[in-house]
Design a protein around this motif. Structure first.
Motif: not given
Length: 156
Positions: A1-8, A62-68
């Motif tokens: 999974m790629t984690i984009h800072r903007a989606s955190i 904290c959420h990533h793309d809306g997921k806790l």
């Protein structure tokens, strides 16, 4: 999974999400606690929400793309960091540190010059080095779960 800072994203915890907090706690790497085990010690979605509604327990999520993906909670009256939980794939990104620092600042604003928490006494545990690296020190005491009690003193 790629984690984009903007989606955190970070925001204050909502008492309506306590069931999700309990579910996430069972998915952490080294401090996973099941819903059943939490209930055995009196922690349910209802009791957690009640503490939040009373104002005694505040949290940062904290959420990533809306997921806790993580949360941190502190107890207003005692200055205790109750829990910091993060999904394993989000470790090492500074998320836990950010949430912890936010709750620490809230507790300081409530007048606490000293905070405390329970932490694994095993040097191989991620939490052992994490808290100590951030300036937390062992008190020599052990809590009811067998964890070391660490403290943090704010400087003027």
């Amino acid at each position: 999974m790629t984690i984009h800072r903007a989606s955190i994203t970070f925001h204050a915890a909502n008492a309506d999400d306590t069931a999700a907090f309990i579910a996430l706690r069972g998915k952490t790497r080294q401090n996973a606690v099941s819903k059943e085990r939490l209930a055995e010690v009196g922690i349910t979605a209802e009791s957690w929400a009640q503490m939040m509604h009373s104002g005694s327990l505040s949290g940062q999520v904290c959420h990533h793309d809306g997921k806790l993906v993580g949360y941190c909670f502190g107890e207003r009256d005692t200055g205790e960091i109750i829990v910091l939980a993060l999904l394993p794939e989000f470790e090492g990104l500074g998320i836990g540190k950010s949430m912890l620092e936010h709750i620490m600042a809230q507790l300081r604003a409530h007048g606490h010059a000293r905070l405390f928490l329970g932490c694994s006494s095993d040097p191989a545990s991620r939490s052992y080095g994490f808290y100590r690296h951030l300036g937390w020190t062992a008190t020599g005491a052990v809590d009811k779960y067998g964890d070391d009690v660490l403290e943090f003193h704010f400087t003027a």
